[in-house]
Design a protein around this motif. Structure first.
Motif, PDB file in Angstrom:
ATOM      1  N   TRP A 166      28.405  34.230  31.284  1.00  0.00           N
ATOM      2  CA  TRP A 166      27.842  34.859  30.263  1.00  0.00           C
ATOM      3  C   TRP A 166      29.268  34.867  29.591  1.00  0.00           C
ATOM      4  CZ3 TRP A 166      24.344  38.603  32.830  1.00  0.00           C
ATOM      5  CH2 TRP A 166      23.147  38.902  32.558  1.00  0.00           C
ATOM      6  N   ASP A 167      29.932  34.330  30.686  1.00  0.00           N
ATOM      7  CA  ASP A 167      31.446  34.389  29.775  1.00  0.00           C
ATOM      8  C   ASP A 167      32.173  33.876  29.275  1.00  0.00           C
ATOM      9  OD1 ASP A 167      32.056  37.650  30.366  1.00  0.00           O
ATOM     10  OD2 ASP A 167      33.095  37.707  31.746  1.00  0.00           O
ATOM     11  N   SER A 168      31.234  32.107  29.256  1.00  0.00           N
ATOM     12  CA  SER A 168      31.926  30.927  28.512  1.00  0.00           C
ATOM     13  C   SER A 168      33.064  30.609  27.264  1.00  0.00           C
ATOM     14  CB  SER A 168      30.902  30.127  28.164  1.00  0.00           C
ATOM     15  OG  SER A 168      30.042  30.331  29.572  1.00  0.00           O
ATOM     16  N   TYR A 169      32.391  31.887  26.657  1.00  0.00           N
ATOM     17  CA  TYR A 169      33.131  31.976  25.663  1.00  0.00           C
ATOM     18  C   TYR A 169      33.884  33.495  25.048  1.00  0.00           C
ATOM     19  CZ  TYR A 169      30.815  28.440  23.124  1.00  0.00           C
ATOM     20  OH  TYR A 169      29.672  27.070  22.424  1.00  0.00           O
ATOM     21  N   GLU A 170      34.728  33.249  24.500  1.00  0.00           N
ATOM     22  CA  GLU A 170      35.294  35.005  24.565  1.00  0.00           C
ATOM     23  C   GLU A 170      35.107  35.441  23.260  1.00  0.00           C
ATOM     24  OE1 GLU A 170      40.289  34.997  24.894  1.00  0.00           O
ATOM     25  OE2 GLU A 170      40.183  32.845  25.978  1.00  0.00           O
ATOM     26  N   ASP A 171      35.517  36.524  22.627  1.00  0.00           N
ATOM     27  CA  ASP A 171      34.755  36.948  21.882  1.00  0.00           C
ATOM     28  C   ASP A 171      35.105  36.053  21.089  1.00  0.00           C
ATOM     29  OD1 ASP A 171      33.201  38.906  23.126  1.00  0.00           O
ATOM     30  OD2 ASP A 171      35.120  40.507  23.195  1.00  0.00           O
ATOM     31  N   ASP A 172      36.320  35.871  19.902  1.00  0.00           N
ATOM     32  CA  ASP A 172      37.071  35.568  19.311  1.00  0.00           C
ATOM     33  C   ASP A 172      36.515  34.063  19.000  1.00  0.00           C
ATOM     34  OD1 ASP A 172      38.661  35.707  21.139  1.00  0.00           O
ATOM     35  OD2 ASP A 172      41.007  35.572  19.482  1.00  0.00           O
ATOM     36  N   ALA A 173      36.020  33.015  19.576  1.00  0.00           N
ATOM     37  CA  ALA A 173      35.712  31.626  19.688  1.00  0.00           C
ATOM     38  C   ALA A 173      35.449  31.292  18.885  1.00  0.00           C
ATOM     39  CB  ALA A 173      35.260  31.502  20.524  1.00  0.00           C
ATOM     40  N   PHE A 174      34.698  31.924  17.428  1.00  0.00           N
ATOM     41  CA  PHE A 174      34.326  31.284  16.676  1.00  0.00           C
ATOM     42  C   PHE A 174      34.571  31.791  14.796  1.00  0.00           C
ATOM     43  CE2 PHE A 174      30.875  30.655  19.734  1.00  0.00           C
ATOM     44  CZ  PHE A 174      30.507  29.557  19.684  1.00  0.00           C
ATOM     45  N   PRO A 175      35.841  31.344  15.033  1.00  0.00           N
ATOM     46  CA  PRO A 175      36.283  31.835  13.793  1.00  0.00           C
ATOM     47  C   PRO A 175      35.425  31.517  12.055  1.00  0.00           C
ATOM     48  CG  PRO A 175      37.684  30.069  14.241  1.00  0.00           C
ATOM     49  CD  PRO A 175      36.547  30.216  15.922  1.00  0.00           C
TER      50      PRO A 175
END
Length: 469
Positions: A166-175
């Motif tokens: 569930w933590d694969s992406y950090e919260d700002d991974a998609f600019p």
């Protein structure tokens, strides 16, 4: 008073364990035989609970049946599919589904619950079970059900792996920057590379975190293994209830274990089971409760129900008036704690099989029976005594639900014990639980990185996950 009572709704459909006569009740649904597979029944239940400001709708599950099983178990919807449909017809109520860590892969579970979390806007919860029914193994190509130690070891590792996914992406991974043409910042995507005793999972998960960070982890643990698992990973507990003294002892034990595991005891919410019966007077409610018991008093069905605690063992083969049979060897891979309690009681009191079966109705007598004021008084007494943070409510039919909502909830609100509006749009927010820190963001903030830094090994990541809680 700052503490507030949390409420969850556990719909019975056409009747779970011990509700053998419920499918005949015209108050269950328009067509009672189909309530357990009628999505409109669940949507209506969830909307009624949401109108009453309940925290969650709770859906149980199992994956093995035979003809002796309760009506609801014989013909019911899969929880995640059901809850995804309910999510599109509700806005605030949490959606908690049961799924086995024994007979599911962590990646599959991580993706399904994360999807529900996104569909619902951050209202998903996972009730972690290790599978009660021993016959489930043969539906998954295994000859035998796993023993207690293996099941709970697997469950702990599964939760840690799933939280890592569930933590694969950090919260700002998609600019998603149109000017630069950059959709994903690859430095914010993290593989898990987990190699453990029970699982090997590379990751990453192809789904970002939801508004509540991660689905809420629920668990129902009575055994030593179950209580220890709860203390390490659970954020919500479905507790057995029982007497006020039993519930208070369980509550204190779980809170103590949680603190000893290095976690904040306030970050685990304990829900006891409750089946309130509310009527205009105490006497009328008591009559209604007795009628319900009479409707469900089916000896043959109760014999089948007893068998579930012993790996779906067939007790109909024994003389019901002979001493309770020696079946202790069947408990280890079934419901060990409940089975041990049954055997102990039968041995100490010299009970026959018939007497054990007849005593099964005892567990259905709720302490929350009476006129609205009486039920509100009892709930307040139990809450003040430190027996629960919330109640997982099960009602006989919609009229019984309405009697509680219309009669008891206003009294709890007047006493400052229950919310008058939702505090948040997420399940975590309404339960007063923090959003978990992303383990990879925590690592990035605390661990120097270089161009050749390898992904975290599974043990380190698991430790970080627990510490971050």
């Amino acid at each position: 008073m700052t503490r507030k009572i949390h409420l969850a709704l556990h719909p019975y459909g056409v009747g779970g364990p011990g509700q053998h006569g419920l499918w005949k009740d015209p108050g269950v649904a328009t067509n009672a035989t189909n309530a357990s597979i009628d999505i409109n029944y669940y949507i209506a239940q969830a909307q009624a609970a949401e109108h009453a400001l309940f925290d969650a709708l709770f859906i149980v599950d199992s994956q093995f049946i035979n003809a002796t099983y309760p009506a609801h178990y014989l013909n019911r919807l899969e929880p995640l599919t059901l809850l995804s449909a309910v999510a599109t017809h509700t806005k605030h109520i949490g959606l908690v589904g049961t799924a086995s860590s024994t007979y599911n892969s962590p990646f599959n579970l991580a993706r399904r619950f994360a999807s529900l979390d996104h569909i619902s806007g951050g209202r998903a919860g996972w009730n972690v079970v290790t599978s009660f029914d021993t016959g489930t193994s043969r539906n998954y190509g295994l000859e035998e059900h796993l023993d207690y130690a293996t099941r709970y070891g697997r469950a702990l590792e599964a939760v840690r792996v799933i939280r890592g996914l569930w933590d694969s992406y950090e919260d700002d991974a998609f600019p998603a920057d149109l000017e630069t043409g950059v959709f994903l910042d690859p430095s914010k995507l993290h593989a898990l590379n987990h190699v453990g005793e029970h699982f090997r999972v590379d990751g990453p998960l192809n789904l970002s975190r939801s508004p509540q960070g991660q689905p809420v982890i629920f668990q129902a643990g009575v055994s030593e293994e179950g209580r220890n698992l709860a203390a390490q990973v659970a954020e919500g507990i479905y507790a057995p209830g029982g007497s006020l003294e039993d519930a208070r002892a369980y509550y204190a034990d779980i809170k103590r274990r949680t603190a000893e595991a290095g976690r904040d005891p306030d970050h685990i919410k304990i829900f006891i089971h409750g089946g309130p019966v509310v009527a205009g007077t105490d006497a009328a409610a008591q009559r209604r409760a007795k009628d319900i018991l009479a409707e469900d008093d089916d000896f043959d069905r109760n014999v089948g129900l007893l068998g579930r605690a012993f790996g779906a063992h067939d007790f109909s083969q024994y003389d019901p008036d002979a001493p309770f049979p020696d079946v202790a060897h069947l408990a280890e891979k079934g419901g060990r704690t409940g089975a041990a309690r049954i055997i102990g009681r039968a041995t100490e009191q010299g009970l026959t099989l018939r007497q054990v079966v007849e005593s099964f109705n005892d567990h259905k007598v709720s302490p929350f029976v009476g006129a609205p004021g009486t039920v509100a008084d009892t709930i307040e007494q139990w809450f003040a005594a430190g027996t629960f943070d919330g109640i997982n409510l099960a009602f006989r039919n919609n009229d019984d639900l309405a009697a509680f909502v219309d009669g008891v909830i206003p009294l709890l609100q007047q006493r400052g014990l229950y919310r008058t509006e939702y505090e948040a749009d997420t399940l975590r927010g309404n339960l007063g639980l923090p959003i978990p820190a992303n383990s990879n963001t925590v690592r990035a903030d605390t661990i120097p990185t270089t161009s050749d830094t390898a992904p975290a090994d599974s043990d380190t990541l698991s430790d970080t996950l627990v510490d971050a809680r």
